[in-house]
Design a protein around this motif. Structure first.
Motif, short mmCIF file in Angstrom:
data_model
loop_
_atom_site.label_atom_id
_atom_site.label_comp_id
_atom_site.label_asym_id
_atom_site.label_seq_id
_atom_site.Cartn_x
_atom_site.Cartn_y
_atom_site.Cartn_z
N LYS A 178 0.86 -1.19 0.00
CA LYS A 178 0.00 0.00 0.00
C LYS A 178 0.89 1.23 0.00
N ALA A 179 0.80 2.01 -1.07
CA ALA A 179 1.62 3.21 -1.19
C ALA A 179 1.04 4.33 -0.34
N PRO A 180 1.89 5.06 0.40
CA PRO A 180 1.40 6.16 1.23
C PRO A 180 0.74 7.24 0.38
N ARG A 181 -0.32 7.85 0.90
CA ARG A 181 -1.05 8.88 0.18
C ARG A 181 -0.94 10.22 0.88
N ASP A 182 -1.02 11.28 0.10
CA ASP A 182 -1.10 12.65 0.63
C ASP A 182 -2.57 12.88 0.97
N GLN A 183 -2.90 12.91 2.25
CA GLN A 183 -4.28 13.03 2.69
C GLN A 183 -4.92 14.35 2.25
N ARG A 184 -4.11 15.40 2.08
CA ARG A 184 -4.65 16.70 1.67
C ARG A 184 -4.86 16.77 0.17
N ASN A 185 -4.19 15.91 -0.60
CA ASN A 185 -4.30 15.94 -2.06
C ASN A 185 -4.39 14.50 -2.58
N PRO A 186 -5.61 13.94 -2.63
CA PRO A 186 -5.76 12.55 -3.04
C PRO A 186 -5.34 12.27 -4.48
N ALA A 187 -5.22 13.32 -5.30
CA ALA A 187 -4.78 13.12 -6.69
C ALA A 187 -3.26 13.13 -6.83
N ALA A 188 -2.54 13.39 -5.73
CA ALA A 188 -1.08 13.42 -5.78
C ALA A 188 -0.54 12.01 -6.02
N LEU A 189 0.56 11.93 -6.76
CA LEU A 189 1.21 10.65 -7.03
C LEU A 189 1.61 9.99 -5.71
N PRO A 190 1.16 8.75 -5.47
CA PRO A 190 1.53 8.07 -4.22
C PRO A 190 3.04 7.84 -4.11
N ALA A 191 3.57 8.11 -2.94
CA ALA A 191 4.98 7.82 -2.68
C ALA A 191 5.18 6.31 -2.78
N GLY A 192 6.33 5.90 -3.22
CA GLY A 192 6.62 4.47 -3.30
C GLY A 192 5.94 3.77 -4.46
N SER A 193 5.53 4.53 -5.49
CA SER A 193 4.85 3.92 -6.64
C SER A 193 5.79 3.67 -7.81
N GLY A 194 7.06 3.60 -7.52
CA GLY A 194 8.03 3.30 -8.56
C GLY A 194 8.85 4.50 -8.96
N ARG A 195 9.66 4.30 -9.99
CA ARG A 195 10.54 5.36 -10.49
C ARG A 195 10.50 5.34 -12.01
#
Length: 183
Positions: free
Chosen positions: A49-66
């Motif tokens: 489960k990639a961490p999400r920016d709770q204030r911006n749900p459309a932000a690219l999840p951290a840990g989703s690759g490079r």
């Protein structure tokens, strides 16, 4: 004479086997970086489960690759088209199929400009990247623009997007493009 010929052949065979084994070992330790990373249609590594920016749900999840990639979140029903340097070119909500791919790293395996989907809907810009129990998984847009949820009694792999999002996916996700599926 026959026994000495057999010994000679046995010796040559043994020498050949040792040589092949040595060369195979050398090849395995000198594999170029990235070779064998994304196997078309098969997950290569589990992605938690990639961490999400709770204030911006459309932000690219951290840990989703490079690197350049398509990121598909099963939990958020959202896609990100990501350029090198983690620059998000586009993000959009999708309607999931009834069969989900496992989280992991895939590669686009095939594309079709316009076909009829398993639900009988005319679809365009089909970008396939996985298969689960004989169900092919991919992104597509209905030509009529509909994004209704599929009939849950039918096993489908079509992840529906709007026509505009389908156009963007079609331009971005060519054969071999990395697709990262996350929770």
């Amino acid at each position: 004479m026959a026994s000495s010929s057999a010994g000679f052949v046995t010796g040559l065979t043994a020498a050949a086997m040792v040589t092949v084994g040595y060369l195979a070992h050398q090849a395995s330790v000198n594999v170029p970086a990235g070779l064998g990373q994304a196997h078309p249609g098969k997950p290569v590594a589990a992605v938690s489960k990639a961490p999400r920016d709770q204030r911006n749900p459309a932000a690219l999840p951290a840990g989703s690759g490079r690197g350049e990639r398509v990121v598909y979140s099963l939990d958020d029903d959202r896609v990100w088209l990501v350029a090198p340097g983690d620059k998000v070119l586009r993000t959009f909500v999708v309607t999931p199929s009834t069969v989900d791919p496992k989280p992991g790293v895939y590669a686009v395996t095939s594309r079709s400009n316009r076909i009829t989907g398993t639900d009988g809907t005319l679809i365009e810009h089909v970008v396939r990247f996985a298969s689960v129990d004989s169900v092919t998984i991919g992104f597509s847009a209905a030509v009529d623009g509909s994004t209704a949820a599929p009939d849950r009694r039918t096993r489908t792999g079509g992840i529906r997007e709007s026509r505009a999002d389908g156009d963007a996916m079609w331009d971005f996700a060519t054969i071999g493009q990395k697709v990262v599926v996350i929770r």
